[in-house]
Design a protein around this motif. Structure first.
Motif, PDB file in Angstrom:
ATOM      1  N   ARG A  14       0.817  -1.212   0.000  1.00 27.37           N
ATOM      2  CA  ARG A  14       0.000   0.000   0.000  1.00 27.37           C
ATOM      3  C   ARG A  14       0.853   1.265   0.000  1.00 27.37           C
ATOM      4  O   ARG A  14       0.317   2.374  -0.065  1.00 27.37           O
ATOM      5  N   THR A  96       2.968   3.241 -12.564  1.00 21.43           N
ATOM      6  CA  THR A  96       2.208   3.124 -11.321  1.00 21.43           C
ATOM      7  C   THR A  96       1.020   4.078 -11.372  1.00 21.43           C
ATOM      8  O   THR A  96       1.142   5.207 -11.841  1.00 21.43           O
ATOM      9  N   TRP A  97      -0.127   3.619 -10.863  1.00 19.37           N
ATOM     10  CA  TRP A  97      -1.337   4.448 -10.970  1.00 19.37           C
ATOM     11  C   TRP A  97      -2.129   4.446  -9.668  1.00 19.37           C
ATOM     12  O   TRP A  97      -2.270   3.422  -9.001  1.00 19.37           O
ATOM     13  N   SER A  98      -2.632   5.637  -9.335  1.00 23.94           N
ATOM     14  CA  SER A  98      -3.626   5.781  -8.277  1.00 23.94           C
ATOM     15  C   SER A  98      -4.654   6.792  -8.766  1.00 23.94           C
ATOM     16  O   SER A  98      -4.347   7.633  -9.621  1.00 23.94           O
ATOM     17  N   ARG A 273      -6.029   1.130  -7.697  1.00 22.63           N
ATOM     18  CA  ARG A 273      -4.596   1.394  -7.607  1.00 22.63           C
ATOM     19  C   ARG A 273      -3.858   0.160  -8.117  1.00 22.63           C
ATOM     20  O   ARG A 273      -4.179  -0.972  -7.729  1.00 22.63           O
ATOM     21  N   ASP A 295      -4.318  -2.300  -4.185  1.00 22.82           N
ATOM     22  CA  ASP A 295      -5.349  -1.868  -3.242  1.00 22.82           C
ATOM     23  C   ASP A 295      -6.156  -3.050  -2.724  1.00 22.82           C
ATOM     24  O   ASP A 295      -7.244  -2.891  -2.171  1.00 22.82           O
ATOM     25  N   ARG A 345      -3.770   5.224   2.008  1.00 28.36           N
ATOM     26  CA  ARG A 345      -2.454   4.966   1.428  1.00 28.36           C
ATOM     27  C   ARG A 345      -1.465   5.999   1.943  1.00 28.36           C
ATOM     28  O   ARG A 345      -1.723   7.191   1.870  1.00 28.36           O
TER      29      ARG A 345
END
Length: 356
Positions: A14, A96-98, A273, A295, A345
């Motif tokens: 996380r 990387t993605w959020s 995520r 996530d 997070r």
């Protein structure tokens, strides 16, 4: 800033610094051989599978070179052009993605992070950053200043004979246009300096990267990334030596096929995520995770499979890496995504530009 190589797995999944197990992507094949990180100095040495000067011997056919970088090569000891782009993309955290990143990525952000990712990397004892050109965002009012900086960056390559050096360029393809002799690749944010391509190279480019070009035509919001080695002639004209293409979506997340993009879009629409796995040198028939969800209760590797028989392979890879597995056999209905866990997070502190 001190770098601590090989510590990504030590972070909770996380955490923003978490790095999925390299065995889930093509990184596992080249890490420690083509990519060597020195813990003491924080520097990284990379070995290239393509030449960076006319004096170097070209790689043998099928080994990742030729006139167009063959990104299906599986030599673990040297990086293809595509693998270099994938490595810098991952080092820049662009895979990387959020949900908070939605709408915040643009070329200014992407180009800045790519340049930062090249820092601390060396090839043949020389800094990679001095061999890499990433166009700065174009501004019509400052086009003269921008052109002057580009000419200054390219000036060391304007040599002749067997000692002529090459550079690498990373940019977004805007068009492939006919020229008086051959064709030219027009790069966004580099309108006054196209890459010249002869007819033989263009033919090989269309054959090798036909899938990427088709995906580009069907994705109006996507970005087709070019990584190329090039030389500079006496008049300052850039001529492509080797080329590779990587398709990315509207958020600059790479994808390989329509099914890959469908999974990506589904995860984005669900505000998930995840980390997008990158293939590096790995051949297309070698299984790897498409996404790794971060996530979920346990990191979950999502695999796109060609048949039911591949489920065991995916399950074994996930078991070896301590992750859960989610599979979708192409031709069947897509299963529901693995459930997300509600959590906060941790936010990484940084003095770098926002929107990454």
């Amino acid at each position: 800033i001190k770098r601590m190589p090989d510590t990504g797995l030590a972070h909770t999944h996380r955490c923003a610094s978490y790095l999925p197990p390299e065995e889930l992507s093509g990184l596992g094949q080249v890490l420690g051989s083509a990519i060597t990180e020195e813990a003491d100095s924080g520097l990284t040495a990379i070995k290239l599978g393509f030449r960076m000067s006319k004096a170097e011997r070209a790689a043998p056919a099928g080994a990742g070179s030729g006139a167009v970088a063959d990104s299906v090569a599986a030599d673990p000891n040297r990086l293809t052009l595509r693998a270099v782009l994938h490595y810098l993309w991952q080092e820049a955290d662009l895979a990387t993605w959020s949900p908070g990143m939605a709408g915040k990525r643009n070329w200014r952000i992407v180009s800045w992070y790519l340049r930062q990712a090249a820092r601390g990397k060396f090839t043949k004892g020389k800094p990679l950053a001095t061999k890499l050109y990433v166009p700065e965002p174009f501004n019509l009012e400052k086009k003269t200043e921008i052109a002057a900086r580009r000419l200054s960056a390219w000036a060391p390559m304007q040599q002749h004979g067997s000692s002529q050096q090459f550079m690498m360029l990373i940019g977004e393809l805007k068009a492939i246009d006919p020229a008086r002799f051959g064709h030219k690749l027009v790069i966004k944010h580099l309108p006054d300096a196209p890459l010249m391509v002869d007819d033989v190279l263009l033919k090989r480019l269309n054959k090798r990267f036909g899938d990427e070009l088709e995906l580009w035509q069907s994705d109006d919001e996507g970005h087709l990334m070019v990584i190329a080695t090039f030389s500079v002639g006496r008049a300052g004209l850039a001529t492509a030596e080797e080329i590779s293409l990587v398709m990315t979506d509207r958020n600059w997340l790479p994808y390989e096929s329509l099914a890959d993009k469908l999974l990506l879009d589904t995860a984005l629409d669900a505000h998930r995520r995840f980390t997008k796995s990158l293939r590096y040198n790995l051949a297309p028939d070698k299984p790897m995770a498409s996404l790794v969800f971060t996530d979920t209760e346990t990191p979950t590797a999502a695999f796109l499979l060609g048949s039911d028989e591949d489920r065991e392979t995916a399950a074994q890879i996930a078991a070896d890496t301590g992750t859960e597995v989610w599979t979708w056999v192409i031709g069947e209905d897509m299963p529901a995504l693995p459930p997300a866990v509600d959590h906060r997070r941790p936010q990484a502190q940084s003095g770098q530009p926002t929107g990454h």
